[in-house]
Motif scaffolding. Structure first.
Motif, PDB file in Angstrom:
ATOM      1  N   GLY A  56      97.137  35.321  82.033  1.00 25.58           N
ATOM      2  CA  GLY A  56      96.761  36.404  83.026  1.00 25.58           C
ATOM      3  C   GLY A  56      95.792  36.321  84.093  1.00 25.58           C
ATOM      4  O   GLY A  56      95.354  37.101  84.535  1.00 25.58           O
ATOM      5  N   VAL A  57      95.652  34.921  84.290  1.00 26.80           N
ATOM      6  CA  VAL A  57      94.865  34.570  85.421  1.00 26.80           C
ATOM      7  C   VAL A  57      95.430  34.219  86.531  1.00 26.80           C
ATOM      8  O   VAL A  57      96.566  33.528  86.698  1.00 26.80           O
ATOM      9  N   TYR A  58      95.069  34.813  87.846  1.00 22.81           N
ATOM     10  CA  TYR A  58      95.925  34.661  89.259  1.00 22.81           C
ATOM     11  C   TYR A  58      94.833  34.352  90.170  1.00 22.81           C
ATOM     12  O   TYR A  58      93.596  34.287  90.036  1.00 22.81           O
ATOM     13  N   ARG A  59      95.571  33.740  91.256  1.00 25.37           N
ATOM     14  CA  ARG A  59      94.530  33.241  92.554  1.00 25.37           C
ATOM     15  C   ARG A  59      95.264  34.053  93.493  1.00 25.37           C
ATOM     16  O   ARG A  59      96.535  34.000  93.821  1.00 25.37           O
ATOM     17  N   ILE A  60      94.430  35.080  94.462  1.00 25.16           N
ATOM     18  CA  ILE A  60      94.642  35.915  95.155  1.00 25.16           C
ATOM     19  C   ILE A  60      94.214  35.569  96.606  1.00 25.16           C
ATOM     20  O   ILE A  60      93.352  35.072  96.876  1.00 25.16           O
ATOM     21  N   VAL A  61      95.374  35.608  97.478  1.00 24.24           N
ATOM     22  CA  VAL A  61      95.133  35.303  99.114  1.00 24.24           C
ATOM     23  C   VAL A  61      95.739  36.503  99.935  1.00 24.24           C
ATOM     24  O   VAL A  61      96.904  36.724  99.449  1.00 24.24           O
ATOM     25  N   GLY A  62      94.962  37.116 100.651  1.00 20.05           N
ATOM     26  CA  GLY A  62      95.511  37.801 101.605  1.00 20.05           C
ATOM     27  C   GLY A  62      94.010  38.455 102.298  1.00 20.05           C
ATOM     28  O   GLY A  62      92.984  38.479 102.074  1.00 20.05           O
ATOM     29  N   HIS A  63      94.389  39.938 102.761  1.00 20.36           N
ATOM     30  CA  HIS A  63      93.382  40.841 103.529  1.00 20.36           C
ATOM     31  C   HIS A  63      93.674  42.103 103.112  1.00 20.36           C
ATOM     32  O   HIS A  63      94.603  42.484 103.220  1.00 20.36           O
ATOM     33  N   LYS A  64      92.620  42.762 102.815  1.00 19.05           N
ATOM     34  CA  LYS A  64      92.663  44.414 102.698  1.00 19.05           C
ATOM     35  C   LYS A  64      91.618  44.896 103.772  1.00 19.05           C
ATOM     36  O   LYS A  64      90.619  44.598 103.923  1.00 19.05           O
ATOM     37  N   TRP A  65      92.461  45.799 104.444  1.00 21.49           N
ATOM     38  CA  TRP A  65      91.803  46.608 105.529  1.00 21.49           C
ATOM     39  C   TRP A  65      90.842  47.829 105.185  1.00 21.49           C
ATOM     40  O   TRP A  65      89.908  47.918 105.614  1.00 21.49           O
ATOM     41  N   PHE A  66      90.967  48.080 103.715  1.00 21.78           N
ATOM     42  CA  PHE A  66      90.118  49.063 103.335  1.00 21.78           C
ATOM     43  C   PHE A  66      89.872  48.992 101.746  1.00 21.78           C
ATOM     44  O   PHE A  66      90.795  48.922 100.979  1.00 21.78           O
ATOM     45  N   THR A  67      88.587  48.621 101.290  1.00 26.64           N
ATOM     46  CA  THR A  67      88.382  48.512 100.084  1.00 26.64           C
ATOM     47  C   THR A  67      87.288  49.435  99.741  1.00 26.64           C
ATOM     48  O   THR A  67      86.108  49.237 100.620  1.00 26.64           O
ATOM     49  N   SER A  68      87.374  50.300  98.736  1.00 24.44           N
ATOM     50  CA  SER A  68      86.322  51.138  98.580  1.00 24.44           C
ATOM     51  C   SER A  68      85.063  50.487  97.774  1.00 24.44           C
ATOM     52  O   SER A  68      85.294  49.586  96.867  1.00 24.44           O
ATOM     53  N   ALA A  69      83.796  51.071  97.541  1.00 23.86           N
ATOM     54  CA  ALA A  69      82.741  50.838  97.054  1.00 23.86           C
ATOM     55  C   ALA A  69      82.395  49.434  97.002  1.00 23.86           C
ATOM     56  O   ALA A  69      82.610  48.785  95.869  1.00 23.86           O
ATOM     57  N   PRO A  70      81.915  48.713  98.082  1.00 23.64           N
ATOM     58  CA  PRO A  70      81.788  47.338  97.882  1.00 23.64           C
ATOM     59  C   PRO A  70      80.655  46.533  96.987  1.00 23.64           C
ATOM     60  O   PRO A  70      80.272  45.585  96.672  1.00 23.64           O
ATOM     61  N   MET A  71      79.693  47.651  96.331  1.00 19.64           N
ATOM     62  CA  MET A  71      78.608  47.355  95.749  1.00 19.64           C
ATOM     63  C   MET A  71      79.299  47.315  94.272  1.00 19.64           C
ATOM     64  O   MET A  71      78.464  46.861  93.300  1.00 19.64           O
ATOM     65  N   CYS A  72      80.316  47.444  93.709  1.00 21.88           N
ATOM     66  CA  CYS A  72      81.182  47.441  92.346  1.00 21.88           C
ATOM     67  C   CYS A  72      80.984  46.089  91.949  1.00 21.88           C
ATOM     68  O   CYS A  72      80.854  44.981  92.569  1.00 21.88           O
ATOM     69  N   ASP A  73      81.198  46.007  90.587  1.00 21.34           N
ATOM     70  CA  ASP A  73      81.109  44.882  89.922  1.00 21.34           C
ATOM     71  C   ASP A  73      82.630  44.234  89.795  1.00 21.34           C
ATOM     72  O   ASP A  73      82.591  43.091  89.750  1.00 21.34           O
ATOM     73  N   ALA A  74      83.504  44.771  90.125  1.00 21.07           N
ATOM     74  CA  ALA A  74      84.949  44.286  90.325  1.00 21.07           C
ATOM     75  C   ALA A  74      85.818  45.407  91.195  1.00 21.07           C
ATOM     76  O   ALA A  74      85.448  46.530  91.310  1.00 21.07           O
ATOM     77  N   PHE A  75      86.915  44.823  91.275  1.00 21.88           N
ATOM     78  CA  PHE A  75      87.952  45.503  92.054  1.00 21.88           C
ATOM     79  C   PHE A  75      89.412  45.673  91.766  1.00 21.88           C
ATOM     80  O   PHE A  75      90.017  44.405  91.552  1.00 21.88           O
ATOM     81  N   LEU A  76      89.925  47.002  91.562  1.00 14.08           N
ATOM     82  CA  LEU A  76      91.246  46.662  91.350  1.00 14.08           C
ATOM     83  C   LEU A  76      92.021  46.612  92.642  1.00 14.08           C
ATOM     84  O   LEU A  76      92.003  47.102  93.587  1.00 14.08           O
ATOM     85  N   THR A  77      93.006  45.387  92.521  1.00 14.55           N
ATOM     86  CA  THR A  77      93.436  44.969  93.671  1.00 14.55           C
ATOM     87  C   THR A  77      95.103  44.797  93.723  1.00 14.55           C
ATOM     88  O   THR A  77      95.548  44.387  92.793  1.00 14.55           O
TER      89      THR A  77
END
Length: 195
Positions: A56-77
């Motif tokens: 269930g572990v992945y390595r992610i490569v890319g760019h997101k133009w808009f990510t909400s709430a950068p102070m969060c502990d995790a991000f659904l991507t």
């Protein structure tokens, strides 16, 4: 496995702003990272990829133009896996207690309107992520959080408006001018009624 680790902290009534591993916090917050420059709202046009390392572990490569709430502990991507667009949880801190250094915030967005929900551009350079839901079913998986986020934004805006009206009414009922409180002045009474 992801839900067992995160749901109790996300559902906590305690807000813990400390920048430490989520396992050591009283409560945790999760942001969303879906939108890419070339696709806008069309997440199927995304190019971010995630490669499985197993378990269930992945390595992610890319760019997101808009990510909400950068102070969060995790991000659904959202990212493309072998089975299509999948939803991955990208923690700020790795399970071993070190930072997820391959998740980089590029810049804060200068948004018009709702500035209370900060937005950022982020890059993934082999960032650690864990699969949420089924591989290839990422849009369906993340949509429930999108619905909750929209409700949260609506409640926040309504609450702010209500607080502003309460303050305006209090001021108008306690401030006097021209021999009466502002609330009893015809023009001000009309303004307050419109609020």
């Amino acid at each position: 496995a992801v839900a067992e680790k995160w749901v109790p902290r996300v559902c906590s009534t305690e807000y813990d702003p400390r920048d430490i591993p989520a396992e050591k916090k009283l409560g945790a917050c999760i942001g969303m990272s879906m939108t890419e420059k070339q696709g806008g709202s069309d997440v199927r046009a995304n190019t971010t990829t995630a490669t499985s390392e197993g378990n269930g572990v992945y390595r992610i490569v890319g760019h997101k133009w808009f990510t909400s709430a950068p102070m969060c502990d995790a991000f659904l991507t959202l990212a493309y896996t072998e089975s299509g667009i999948s939803c991955l949880l990208v923690p700020r801190w790795l399970p071993d207690g070190t930072r997820n250094e391959n998740f980089k915030i590029q810049q804060l967005k200068d948004k018009v309107g709702d500035r209370s929900n900060c937005g950022t551009e982020v890059e993934y350079h082999g960032a650690y992520g864990e699969l949420v839901g089924e591989e290839g079913r990422g849009i369906r998986t993340i949509m429930s959080m999108v619905a909750h986020t929209r409700l949260d934004c609506t409640l926040g805006s309504s609450g702010t408006t209500r607080a502003a009206v309460a303050q305006a009414l209090h001021h108008a009922n306690h401030r006097a001018a021209f021999g009466n409180t502002l609330a009893k002045q015809p023009m001000m009474a009309n303004v307050l009624a419109d609020l």
